[in-house]
Motif scaffolding. Structure first.
Motif, PDB file in Angstrom:
ATOM      1  N   TYR A 153      54.432  60.044 -18.273  1.00  0.00           N
ATOM      2  CA  TYR A 153      55.231  59.675 -19.138  1.00  0.00           C
ATOM      3  C   TYR A 153      54.416  59.792 -20.720  1.00  0.00           C
ATOM      4  N   ALA A 154      53.220  59.128 -20.538  1.00  0.00           N
ATOM      5  CA  ALA A 154      52.477  59.328 -21.952  1.00  0.00           C
ATOM      6  C   ALA A 154      51.864  60.720 -22.434  1.00  0.00           C
ATOM      7  N   ASP A 155      51.776  61.555 -21.195  1.00  0.00           N
ATOM      8  CA  ASP A 155      51.021  62.735 -21.604  1.00  0.00           C
ATOM      9  C   ASP A 155      52.328  63.582 -22.050  1.00  0.00           C
ATOM     10  N   MET A 156      53.523  63.541 -21.682  1.00  0.00           N
ATOM     11  CA  MET A 156      54.507  64.169 -22.076  1.00  0.00           C
ATOM     12  C   MET A 156      54.890  63.895 -23.472  1.00  0.00           C
ATOM     13  N   GLN A 157      54.804  62.524 -23.685  1.00  0.00           N
ATOM     14  CA  GLN A 157      55.232  62.134 -25.147  1.00  0.00           C
ATOM     15  C   GLN A 157      54.263  62.542 -26.294  1.00  0.00           C
ATOM     16  N   VAL A 158      52.852  62.332 -25.867  1.00  0.00           N
ATOM     17  CA  VAL A 158      52.102  62.946 -26.705  1.00  0.00           C
ATOM     18  C   VAL A 158      52.148  64.456 -27.108  1.00  0.00           C
ATOM     19  N   ILE A 159      52.411  65.116 -26.182  1.00  0.00           N
ATOM     20  CA  ILE A 159      52.770  66.711 -26.420  1.00  0.00           C
ATOM     21  C   ILE A 159      53.983  66.904 -27.086  1.00  0.00           C
ATOM     22  N   GLY A 160      54.901  65.883 -26.997  1.00  0.00           N
ATOM     23  CA  GLY A 160      56.229  65.995 -27.778  1.00  0.00           C
ATOM     24  C   GLY A 160      55.700  65.558 -29.317  1.00  0.00           C
ATOM     25  N   GLU A 161      54.891  64.846 -29.463  1.00  0.00           N
ATOM     26  CA  GLU A 161      54.464  64.241 -30.782  1.00  0.00           C
ATOM     27  C   GLU A 161      53.717  65.495 -31.371  1.00  0.00           C
ATOM     28  N   ALA A 162      52.962  66.180 -30.758  1.00  0.00           N
ATOM     29  CA  ALA A 162      52.212  67.012 -31.077  1.00  0.00           C
ATOM     30  C   ALA A 162      53.136  68.274 -31.762  1.00  0.00           C
ATOM     31  N   PHE A 163      53.981  68.552 -31.010  1.00  0.00           N
ATOM     32  CA  PHE A 163      54.777  69.607 -31.185  1.00  0.00           C
ATOM     33  C   PHE A 163      55.837  69.089 -32.424  1.00  0.00           C
ATOM     34  N   ASP A 164      56.244  67.751 -32.552  1.00  0.00           N
ATOM     35  CA  ASP A 164      57.102  67.651 -33.893  1.00  0.00           C
ATOM     36  C   ASP A 164      56.181  67.537 -35.052  1.00  0.00           C
ATOM     37  N   LEU A 165      54.920  67.331 -35.158  1.00  0.00           N
ATOM     38  CA  LEU A 165      54.102  67.090 -36.177  1.00  0.00           C
ATOM     39  C   LEU A 165      53.632  68.531 -36.766  1.00  0.00           C
ATOM     40  N   MET A 166      53.418  69.420 -35.782  1.00  0.00           N
ATOM     41  CA  MET A 166      53.169  70.747 -36.007  1.00  0.00           C
ATOM     42  C   MET A 166      54.397  71.531 -36.798  1.00  0.00           C
ATOM     43  N   ARG A 167      55.733  71.246 -36.236  1.00  0.00           N
ATOM     44  CA  ARG A 167      56.605  71.856 -36.921  1.00  0.00           C
ATOM     45  C   ARG A 167      57.153  71.080 -38.049  1.00  0.00           C
ATOM     46  N   SER A 168      57.204  69.783 -38.117  1.00  0.00           N
ATOM     47  CA  SER A 168      57.674  69.207 -39.498  1.00  0.00           C
ATOM     48  C   SER A 168      56.814  69.154 -40.370  1.00  0.00           C
ATOM     49  N   LEU A 169      55.487  69.154 -40.323  1.00  0.00           N
ATOM     50  CA  LEU A 169      54.573  69.126 -41.315  1.00  0.00           C
ATOM     51  C   LEU A 169      53.829  70.408 -41.774  1.00  0.00           C
ATOM     52  N   ALA A 170      53.765  71.101 -40.572  1.00  0.00           N
ATOM     53  CA  ALA A 170      53.288  72.513 -40.900  1.00  0.00           C
ATOM     54  C   ALA A 170      54.122  73.511 -40.786  1.00  0.00           C
TER      55      ALA A 170
END
Length: 486
Positions: free
Chosen positions: A190-207
């Motif tokens: 669960y945690a592994d998938m969530q941090v992958i999702g957070e990485a995806f969101d940050l790279m899309r939203s901020l970069a």
């Protein structure tokens, strides 16, 4: 024909495990409440090996060699108890009932104790790897008695995934230990998938990095210390286009994540055994909030991020160099947060071992996760090395292992920058943030829990201890405020 093992419950997982067993040379007796499902399996895959068709549990039991081995693959909960109740009168002393589903470990402990009193073995087996793993070799985590593993173990090891020729299967410990380890595996997942999702969101939203481009980023990351099954398939998912709209598939999938309970059980058990599995708990809460779509629709139209929301992603990280630096920061934050999830899961296993009297071998458990399962990753070899020592010489926490301590120190500045950027621009990153807080809590000499204890003593006379002398104390807050020995 005398079958080596019987399988009852022939949905996808049960059917694939039965086929796996047959492919490995075992004769498998098949049973399902609906005989049509048994026949469909035999028609489609009867050539996989030797099967025995049965229509009733009585026929299933009668077809088995002694000691009988019956694998139950039905929905967790009451259905498992129902099948056990039907099986018990048909079995003899020493026979083995195996539950290969995602049962709650406390139920496994209850069942094992009850069946042991009836001279039967009950083995709760954690099976990870999904449908493909069940067919081609899963990671297998069996509990139950050591005696039952002596009979059942060689069979499970043969059908399990292999890592450099070594089976990803080993006896965990008694009663519910196997299902407990599988539960923690799922919590880490669960945690592994969530941090992958957070990485995806940050790279899309901020970069401003769109999914197809991110697929390339994740493929590159899969050649680094992040190499893992989940990173590998993240690239596949992000690259996929929707056939109907032509948009990235990830943009047409409903952003409401489901769960089947194992992550929630991990968080609850962490609380019960006093183990701070904050990354896992936050990942469960993240799924919960994703499912509150009506509330999110209202708050989306009402709440403000409190920042200049007219800034585009390219204005936040405008230059190519800025974007490249930010992507590398996110990679490091992802790796550090992933390490925290593993560290918390392993700490929880230590606490559970003390609670339930299990002698859990962390090196052996890590070895089971190197192939066949969802959280398989290159870093598991390093985790094994960290615990390749007598228990009194093992690190108190995975992050204290020299290799990982060095990695965390190298990632730390980037980790802080990413969490700060998420907070600054209003992008939720609950596991990145909570993992960093966990690390900071571990490293601090003093925590505000001292004030918490003072407050508890004030309103509830809960007492406290001191740093400068032994004993338990209470301040007479409603009196003269003198301190007394409690």
């Amino acid at each position: 024909m005398s079958a080596h093992i019987g399988v009852t419950g022939l949905a996808v997982m049960g059917a694939n495990l039965a086929r796996n067993l047959a492919r490995n040379g075992y004769t498998v007796a098949l049973h399902n409440r609906s005989v049509a499902r048994t026949d469909a399996l035999l028609q489609a895959h009867g050539g996989d090996g030797d099967f025995v068709r049965t229509e009733t549990l009585t026929e299933l039991v009668e077809s088995l060699e002694r000691p009988r081995r019956v694998l139950i693959m039905v929905q967790a909960g009451a259905p498992v108890d129902s099948v056990i109740a039907d099986l018990v009168p048909l079995l003899d002393d020493g026979d083995i009932i195996i539950d290969g589903g995602n049962s709650f470990y406390e139920e496994t402990r209850r069942r094992e104790e009850s069946l042991r009193a009836q001279n039967l073995h009950f083995v709760g087996v954690g099976v990870s790897g999904g449908e493909e793993g069940a067919l081609n070799g899963p990671s297998i985590m069996p509990g139950g008695s050591k005696e039952s593993y002596d009979t059942l173990g060689p069979m499970l090891e043969k059908i399990s995934a292999k890592y450099n020729g070594e089976p990803c299967c080993a006896w965990i410990d008694t009663d519910g230990a196997g299902h407990y380890v599988k539960m923690v595996h799922n919590g880490i997942e669960y945690a592994d998938m969530q941090v992958i999702g957070e990485a995806f969101d940050l790279m899309r939203s901020l970069a401003g990095i769109e999914p197809r481009e991110q697929a390339g980023v994740f493929r590159e990351w899969n050649t680094t210390d992040l190499a893992s099954y989940l990173i590998e398939i993240t690239a596949e998912v992000l690259e996929q286009e929707d056939e109907v709209t032509g948009r990235p598939l990830v943009d047409v999938v409903l952003d409401s994540a489901g769960q089947k309970g194992t992550g929630r059980w991990t968080a609850i058990s962490g609380l019960e055994v006093g183990s701070p599995v904050t990354a896992i708990a936050e990942s469960v809460f993240a799924r919960s909030i994703s499912s509150q779509r009506e509330l999110r629709a209202v708050t989306n139209a009402t709440f403000s991020a409190g920042i200049d929301e007219t800034l585009s992603a390219t204005e936040k990280y405008g230059s190519a160099e800025d974007r490249q630096d930010f992507v590398e920061d996110v990679r490091k934050a992802l790796y550090a947060s992933k390490l925290v999830a593993y560290a918390q899961g392993l700490d929880m296993l230590v606490a559970a071992g003390e609670e339930f009297g299990w002698d859990l071998d962390l090196k052996a458990i890590a070895s089971l996760w190197r192939a066949g399962c969802i959280i398989r990753a290159d870093l598991l070899d390093t985790i094994m090395k960290a615990y390749d020592a007598p228990k009194d010489q093992q690190p108190k926490n995975l992050l204290l292992a020299p290799e990982f301590n060095e990695a965390i120190n190298e990632c730390l500045p980037a980790w802080r920058r990413v969490v700060a950027a998420a907070a600054t621009y209003g992008v939720p990153a609950p596991v990145f943030s909570s993992s960093l807080s966990y690390y900071d809590s571990l490293r601090r000499d003093r925590l505000p829990a001292a004030l918490t204890q003072g407050l508890r003593d004030y309103f509830g006379a809960h007492t406290y201890q001191r740093v400068d002398k032994e004993g338990t104390f209470h301040t007479q807050w409603s009196g003269d405020r003198s301190e007394i020995d409690a």
